[in-house]
Motif scaffolding. Structure first.
Motif, short mmCIF file in Angstrom:
data_model
loop_
_atom_site.label_atom_id
_atom_site.label_comp_id
_atom_site.label_asym_id
_atom_site.label_seq_id
_atom_site.Cartn_x
_atom_site.Cartn_y
_atom_site.Cartn_z
N GLY A 4 0.85 -1.21 0.00
CA GLY A 4 0.00 0.00 0.00
C GLY A 4 0.87 1.24 0.00
O GLY A 4 1.72 1.41 -0.87
N ASP A 5 0.66 2.08 1.00
CA ASP A 5 1.41 3.34 1.09
C ASP A 5 2.89 3.10 1.32
O ASP A 5 3.24 2.17 2.05
CB ASP A 5 0.85 4.21 2.22
N PRO A 6 3.77 3.90 0.77
CA PRO A 6 3.45 4.99 -0.16
C PRO A 6 3.30 4.48 -1.59
O PRO A 6 4.09 3.67 -2.06
CB PRO A 6 4.67 5.90 -0.05
N TRP A 7 2.29 4.96 -2.27
CA TRP A 7 2.12 4.67 -3.68
C TRP A 7 3.19 5.42 -4.45
O TRP A 7 3.62 6.51 -4.05
CB TRP A 7 0.71 5.04 -4.14
N THR A 8 3.64 4.83 -5.53
CA THR A 8 4.77 5.34 -6.30
C THR A 8 4.40 5.40 -7.77
O THR A 8 3.60 4.59 -8.25
CB THR A 8 5.98 4.41 -6.11
N ILE A 9 5.00 6.36 -8.48
CA ILE A 9 4.77 6.50 -9.92
C ILE A 9 6.00 7.13 -10.57
O ILE A 9 6.83 7.71 -9.87
CB ILE A 9 3.48 7.33 -10.20
N GLY A 10 6.08 7.02 -11.86
CA GLY A 10 7.21 7.62 -12.59
C GLY A 10 8.50 6.92 -12.23
O GLY A 10 8.58 5.70 -12.24
N TYR A 11 9.50 7.71 -11.92
CA TYR A 11 10.84 7.20 -11.57
C TYR A 11 11.02 7.13 -10.06
O TYR A 11 12.04 7.51 -9.53
CB TYR A 11 11.91 8.10 -12.17
N GLY A 12 9.99 6.69 -9.36
CA GLY A 12 10.08 6.54 -7.91
C GLY A 12 9.46 7.68 -7.14
O GLY A 12 9.74 7.85 -5.95
N ALA A 13 8.60 8.47 -7.78
CA ALA A 13 7.97 9.61 -7.12
C ALA A 13 6.88 9.14 -6.16
O ALA A 13 6.11 8.23 -6.46
CB ALA A 13 7.37 10.57 -8.14
N THR A 14 6.84 9.76 -4.98
CA THR A 14 5.80 9.52 -3.99
C THR A 14 5.30 10.87 -3.51
O THR A 14 5.88 11.91 -3.82
CB THR A 14 6.36 8.73 -2.78
N GLY A 15 4.22 10.87 -2.76
CA GLY A 15 3.76 12.12 -2.17
C GLY A 15 2.28 12.37 -2.42
O GLY A 15 1.56 11.50 -2.91
N PRO A 16 1.84 13.58 -2.07
CA PRO A 16 0.42 13.93 -2.22
C PRO A 16 -0.07 13.73 -3.65
O PRO A 16 0.63 14.04 -4.61
CB PRO A 16 0.38 15.41 -1.84
N GLY A 17 -1.25 13.18 -3.76
CA GLY A 17 -1.87 12.99 -5.07
C GLY A 17 -1.47 11.70 -5.77
O GLY A 17 -2.03 11.36 -6.81
N ILE A 18 -0.50 10.98 -5.22
CA ILE A 18 -0.08 9.72 -5.85
C ILE A 18 -0.76 8.60 -5.08
O ILE A 18 -0.47 8.36 -3.91
CB ILE A 18 1.46 9.58 -5.84
N LYS A 19 -1.70 7.96 -5.75
CA LYS A 19 -2.50 6.91 -5.13
C LYS A 19 -2.97 5.94 -6.21
O LYS A 19 -2.73 6.16 -7.40
CB LYS A 19 -3.68 7.51 -4.39
N LYS A 20 -3.62 4.89 -5.80
CA LYS A 20 -4.13 3.88 -6.71
C LYS A 20 -4.95 4.55 -7.82
O LYS A 20 -5.76 5.44 -7.55
CB LYS A 20 -4.99 2.88 -5.95
N GLY A 21 -4.71 4.11 -9.05
CA GLY A 21 -5.47 4.61 -10.19
C GLY A 21 -4.88 5.82 -10.89
O GLY A 21 -5.33 6.19 -11.97
N VAL A 22 -3.87 6.45 -10.29
CA VAL A 22 -3.25 7.63 -10.91
C VAL A 22 -2.39 7.20 -12.08
O VAL A 22 -1.64 6.23 -11.99
CB VAL A 22 -2.42 8.43 -9.88
N ARG A 23 -2.53 7.91 -13.19
CA ARG A 23 -1.70 7.66 -14.37
C ARG A 23 -1.04 8.97 -14.79
O ARG A 23 -1.63 10.03 -14.66
CB ARG A 23 -2.55 7.16 -15.55
N TRP A 24 0.20 8.86 -15.25
CA TRP A 24 0.94 10.01 -15.74
C TRP A 24 1.32 9.79 -17.19
O TRP A 24 1.44 8.66 -17.66
CB TRP A 24 2.24 10.19 -14.95
N THR A 25 1.60 10.90 -17.87
CA THR A 25 2.22 10.82 -19.18
C THR A 25 3.73 10.73 -18.97
O THR A 25 4.23 11.00 -17.88
CB THR A 25 1.91 12.08 -20.02
N GLN A 26 4.43 10.38 -20.04
CA GLN A 26 5.89 10.35 -19.94
C GLN A 26 6.43 11.73 -19.61
O GLN A 26 7.38 11.86 -18.83
CB GLN A 26 6.52 9.83 -21.24
N ALA A 27 5.82 12.77 -20.16
CA ALA A 27 6.26 14.14 -19.89
C ALA A 27 6.09 14.47 -18.40
O ALA A 27 6.96 15.12 -17.80
CB ALA A 27 5.49 15.13 -20.75
N GLN A 28 4.99 14.04 -17.79
CA GLN A 28 4.80 14.28 -16.36
C GLN A 28 5.87 13.57 -15.54
O GLN A 28 6.42 14.14 -14.59
CB GLN A 28 3.41 13.80 -15.91
N ALA A 29 6.18 12.34 -15.91
CA ALA A 29 7.20 11.57 -15.19
C ALA A 29 8.56 12.24 -15.33
O ALA A 29 9.31 12.38 -14.35
CB ALA A 29 7.25 10.13 -15.69
N ASP A 30 8.90 12.68 -16.54
CA ASP A 30 10.19 13.34 -16.77
C ASP A 30 10.29 14.66 -16.03
O ASP A 30 11.33 14.99 -15.46
CB ASP A 30 10.42 13.55 -18.27
#
Length: 145
Positions: A29-55
């Motif tokens: 579960g927590d912390p949810w992660t996205i991109g290149y290891g980003a965590t924090g507010p707004g990052i939770k199950k179901g969140v999707r980013w574009t490659q530009a957002q991750a970069d």
């Protein structure tokens, strides 16, 4: 190459990128992660980013770690050294880096001994991890370049 470019290149290579949020492997579960290891507010199950957002987030996060590493250095570092130390700090955390023997030896001017310390950061959960050993060898190579 700039210190930021060295660090971003290393982090991209070793962190990998996932554009859909995923749970922490240890907790499930927590912390949810996205991109290149980003965590924090707004990052939770179901969140999707574009490659530009991750970069974009990676650039912000690495810059923050770069500033943190610079703030604890007591001697000049080359861009390669700074980039390698920033990649290490990104992976192990700013607090662990600030307390590390690597930093203490670097600040004392013993660059060779500091370089050797990279290879000691190869464990997770007390076990040597091949991926971490490979990452540290890569960071060491950049540090010494």
């Amino acid at each position: 190459m700039s210190a930021l470019a060295y660090a971003v290149s290393l982090v991209k290579k070793w962190e990998g990128c996932r554009l859909e949020a995923y749970p922490d492997p240890g907790s499930g579960g927590d912390p949810w992660t996205i991109g290149y290891g980003a965590t924090g507010p707004g990052i939770k199950k179901g969140v999707r980013w574009t490659q530009a957002q991750a970069d974009d987030r990676l650039a912000l996060d690495v810059d923050r770690f770069l500033k943190g590493v610079r703030s604890v250095l007591k001697r000049p570092a080359t861009d390669a050294q700074l980039g390698a130390m920033t990649s290490l700090a990104y992976n192990i955390g700013a607090s662990a880096f600030a307390k590390s023997t690597l930093l203490r030896k670097f600040n004392a001017g013993d660059i060779g001994a500091a370089a050797a310390e990279f290879l000691r950061w190869n464990r997770a959960g007390g076990k040597v991890m091949k991926g971490l050993a490979n990452r540290r060898a890569d960071e060491l190579e950049v540090f010494q370049s």
